[in-house]
Design an enzyme around this catalytic site. Structure first.
Site, PDB file in Angstrom:
ATOM      1  N   LYS A  49      48.880  33.451  57.851  1.00 62.53           N
ATOM      2  CA  LYS A  49      47.314  33.517  58.020  1.00 62.53           C
ATOM      3  C   LYS A  49      47.142  33.531  59.565  1.00 62.53           C
ATOM      4  CE  LYS A  49      46.141  30.329  54.061  1.00 62.53           C
ATOM      5  NZ  LYS A  49      45.573  28.982  53.700  1.00 62.53           N
ATOM      6  N   GLU A  99      54.434  28.377  44.427  1.00 63.87           N
ATOM      7  CA  GLU A  99      53.813  27.637  45.676  1.00 63.87           C
ATOM      8  C   GLU A  99      54.631  26.174  45.635  1.00 63.87           C
ATOM      9  OE1 GLU A  99      50.094  28.984  47.639  1.00 63.87           O
ATOM     10  OE2 GLU A  99      49.529  27.329  46.547  1.00 63.87           O
ATOM     11  N   HIS A 139      59.567  47.212  26.125  1.00 62.05           N
ATOM     12  CA  HIS A 139      59.530  49.084  26.438  1.00 62.05           C
ATOM     13  C   HIS A 139      59.764  49.156  27.964  1.00 62.05           C
ATOM     14  CE1 HIS A 139      59.117  49.888  22.367  1.00 62.05           C
ATOM     15  NE2 HIS A 139      58.321  49.105  22.303  1.00 62.05           N
ATOM     16  N   GLY A 199      45.118  23.198  44.951  1.00 60.51           N
ATOM     17  CA  GLY A 199      44.300  24.213  44.521  1.00 60.51           C
ATOM     18  C   GLY A 199      44.985  24.783  43.185  1.00 60.51           C
ATOM     19  N   ARG A 200      46.368  24.748  43.134  1.00 63.56           N
ATOM     20  CA  ARG A 200      47.095  25.538  41.777  1.00 63.56           C
ATOM     21  C   ARG A 200      47.100  24.458  40.648  1.00 63.56           C
ATOM     22  NH1 ARG A 200      50.085  24.385  46.226  1.00 63.56           N
ATOM     23  NH2 ARG A 200      52.246  23.070  46.190  1.00 63.56           N
ATOM     24  N   GLU A 222      39.662  35.322  52.959  1.00 67.18           N
ATOM     25  CA  GLU A 222      39.107  36.154  51.842  1.00 67.18           C
ATOM     26  C   GLU A 222      37.630  35.723  51.166  1.00 67.18           C
ATOM     27  OE1 GLU A 222      42.042  34.835  52.567  1.00 67.18           O
ATOM     28  OE2 GLU A 222      43.646  36.097  52.002  1.00 67.18           O
ATOM     29  N   LYS A 240      38.677  25.101  47.635  1.00 66.96           N
ATOM     30  CA  LYS A 240      38.766  23.768  47.937  1.00 66.96           C
ATOM     31  C   LYS A 240      38.365  23.648  49.278  1.00 66.96           C
ATOM     32  CE  LYS A 240      42.638  20.600  47.973  1.00 66.96           C
ATOM     33  NZ  LYS A 240      43.841  20.157  47.912  1.00 66.96           N
TER      34      LYS A 240
HETATM   35  O1  F6P Z   1      46.917  29.876  50.913  1.00 66.73           O
HETATM   36  C1  F6P Z   1      47.181  29.293  49.906  1.00 66.73           C
HETATM   37  C2  F6P Z   1      46.086  28.373  49.272  1.00 66.73           C
HETATM   38  O2  F6P Z   1      45.921  27.217  50.318  1.00 66.73           O
HETATM   39  C3  F6P Z   1      46.195  27.887  47.963  1.00 66.73           C
HETATM   40  O3  F6P Z   1      47.055  26.707  47.690  1.00 66.73           O
HETATM   41  C4  F6P Z   1      44.971  27.787  47.437  1.00 66.73           C
HETATM   42  O4  F6P Z   1      45.030  27.872  45.977  1.00 66.73           O
HETATM   43  C5  F6P Z   1      44.313  29.147  48.081  1.00 66.73           C
HETATM   44  O5  F6P Z   1      45.026  29.160  49.054  1.00 66.73           O
HETATM   45  C6  F6P Z   1      42.774  29.044  47.919  1.00 66.73           C
HETATM   46  O6  F6P Z   1      42.537  27.919  48.900  1.00 66.73           O
HETATM   47  P1  F6P Z   1      40.897  27.443  49.012  1.00 66.73           P
HETATM   48  O7  F6P Z   1      40.658  26.939  47.305  1.00 66.73           O
HETATM   49  O8  F6P Z   1      40.758  26.326  49.991  1.00 66.73           O
HETATM   50  O9  F6P Z   1      39.989  28.525  49.209  1.00 66.73           O
END
Ligand code: F6P
Length: 562
Positions: free
Chosen positions: A524, A369, A400, A283-284, A218, A212
């Site tokens: 972060k 979140e 189980h 994002g979620r 990452e 987003k």
């Molecule tokens: O760190 C949390 C977050 O901002 C989430 O809310 C989001 O889904 C995820 O990181 C990834 O963010 P992006 O889509 O901006 O890479």
């Protein structure tokens, strides 16, 4: 700051619920007695939402419980908040944004929705058409790799909402997969991308960089690694021989999904191959936006449209159904009942469907979140416990493993059982339909949790007296059972939207902004300070806390560099 949310604990309904639970406790809650006293209880407490049949009868509720919970919803203004969401008010207060994931699934021909001066409906359908058309060109072999070979694998690089939703849906809709396989890379642990790339052919691999913000450490790290891998592998094959051919390869093999098109261009991805969404999609809450491009490529545009229709069916149910039959409202209120009046701290989600194995993980981001907050949307502290830890595993595996605690532990854990009448993979074991073994277990578990086994019943089996206590099941352990005809794209959309709306209902009762996520930021920022210390910068090391310094020093003492 915005208008203060109503403090739920000051409402008449809250006080009445307190008294109600005390009366219940005094009368000894017993689901056996309640079912015996109300022969229609199962029917009375089973509700339909689109294709989902939702049985609340094995919950610790009287008719009066629901009446009081519905009064609570009225007294905190749930109805107006739901309308505010659908109409694009800025209910994400701390980020000053509208919350319009429901607009992503508006069917074609829906009335214009103007928000902040923009025609949201037109924008959604424009972008939807763009990424579905792109997906079709990949599937048809029109958009190929740089050597002209059709794509066989699409790798989605993203994390959090840009990964969990698509990865969960790809698994959930396994029977709908076609020629192009999807892979998902999320973790900055180099094993993730390293293991994934090792199995791939660069000439037939398409990468989707999904972020987003297009700033996530990452995702950008993995995207750079993927680009370097692609160019190196194609160079080794004599395909990439110059800056120009490298640019051509990236243009063919990389697309992006983001709200930040400028950053996409900086990364070197052709803006024509960038699909957008908007800051009013959290994002979620974004699996039904262009973040689903990987799904459109691997499962097909038609499957994606059916998936969206499922979401929309649940949105319509939320908006149009009276609250005493409104499933997301009732389930959200039930969660309040358990968290705030029964001190439940966790909530188990138990899909009796192997293909929904990642659904609990997906719900962890969605719910935790969203509602793991200690302040209300006007900045004041919350006035009661908020959030639950969502967790779960597919049945029967969970039976189980951790079901022992559900049946005989000391904690109350509300559970959601999710099952389907028709299996995606029908198999017979002799004359036994294997899916019926799965369903029998699902139904039996809800019964065992609700009705238990009395000491008298245990004794009647001839159990030695000393062992009787260990073999007693108290019962009265709440569960909700959600069933549908089959796990189709539409039903999956309905399920996701159901939990999105449950989350909104709970957040509204607690007065919290379910659409920001400030709690992820501090870690972060600190990671950015630890990184130079790990690299060996002494000045960075001295800025860390003593425990972190010791950890870094330990790392330096044992790390073996190749
Ligand atoms: O760190 C949390 C977050 O901002 C989430 O809310 C989001 O889904 C995820 O990181 C990834 O963010 P992006 O889509 O901006 O890479």
């Amino acid at each position: 700051m915005s208008i203060a949310p109503v403090d739920p604990t000051t409402t008449e309904a809250w006080q009445a619920l307190r008294e109600h639970i005390q009366q219940m406790a005094a009368q000894h809650i017993d689901l056996r007695t309640w079912f015996a006293g109300q022969p229609t209880r199962a029917a009375d407490l089973t509700f339909q939402a689109a294709d989902l049949r939702v049985d609340l009868s094995k919950n610790l509720i009287h008719p009066r419980t629901l009446t009081l919970l519905l009064q609570l919803a009225d007294q905190v203004g749930l109805r107006s908040r739901i309308e505010a969401m659908f109409t694009g008010e800025h209910i994400n207060v701390t980020e000053n944004r509208a919350v319009l994931h429901t607009a992503l699934r508006l069917p074609p021909g829906s009335p214009t929705l103007m928000v902040d001066g923009q025609d949201v409906t037109a924008g959604v359908h424009h972008e939807l058409t763009r990424f579905l058309t792109f997906a079709a060109t990949v599937r048809d072999g029109v958009h190929t790799g740089v050597t002209g070979k059709p794509f066989e694998t699409v790798v989605n690089i993203g994390i959090g909402g840009s990964d969990l939703g698509p990865a969960m849906v790809y698994q959930a809709l396994t029977p709908y997969r076609g020629r192009i396989k999807a892979r998902f890379v999320s973790n900055v642990d180099p094993s993730d991308i390293g293991d994934t790339l090792a199995a791939l052919d660069p000439e037939t691999t398409l990468f989707i960089v999904a972020s987003k913000t297009f700033t996530t450490l990452e995702t950008l790290t993995n995207a750079r690694l993927a680009r370097a891998w692609l160019l190196e592998m194609l160079h080794a094959r004599g395909v990439v021989t110059s800056a120009e051919t490298a640019t051509q390869a990236v243009a063919k093999h990389f697309v992006a999904v983001s709200t930040a098109r400028d950053k996409v261009a900086e990364f070197g991805i052709n803006p024509d191959n960038a699909f957008g969404f908007w800051d009013w999609v959290g994002g979620r809450y974004s699996v039904d936006s262009a973040i689903g491009t990987v799904l459109a490529v691997s499962l097909g545009p038609q499957v994606f449209r059916e998936f969206l229709a499922g979401f929309n069916a649940m949105d319509t149910h939320l908006r149009m159904t009276p609250y005493d039959r409104n499933v997301p409202v009732l389930l959200g209120l039930l969660n309040i009942w358990y968290v705030n009046f029964w001190d439940a701290r966790t909530h188990a989600v138990l899909p009796y469907a192997q293909h929904l194995a990642r659904f609990p993980a997906y719900l962890q981001q969605l719910t935790m979140e969203s509602n793991g907050k200690s302040v209300r949307w006007n900045g004041e502290p919350v006035t009661t416990t908020t959030g639950e830890v969502f967790w779960g595993e597919p049945g029967t595996n969970g039976q189980h493993a951790f079901f022992q605690l559900l049946h005989q532990g000391t904690q109350l854990v509300p559970t959601d059982f999710i099952a389907f009448a028709n299996p995606p993979v029908p198999l017979q074991d002799g004359d036994q339909d294997v899916h019926e073994l799965l369903l029998a277990n699902c139904i039996a578990q809800t019964s065992a949790l609700a009705f238990g086994k009395t000491p008298e019943e245990v004794r009647a089996e001839g159990t030695p007296e000393a062992i009787v206590p260990a073999r007693v099941f108290t019962g009265n352990r709440p569960s909700t059972t959600i069933m549908a005809p089959a796990l189709t794209p539409s039903v999956l959309g309905q399920l996701i939207a159901l939990y999105e709306h449950i989350t909104l209902v709970q957040g509204t009762i607690w007065g919290i902004d379910s659409f920001d996520q400030w709690g992820v930021e501090l870690g972060k920022a600190l990671a950015a300070k630890v990184t130079p210390a790990l690299k060996g910068e002494e000045s960075a090391l001295t800025e860390l806390d003593p425990s972190s310094q010791a950890l870094v020093q330990y790392y330096r003492s044992v790390r073996v560099h190749p």
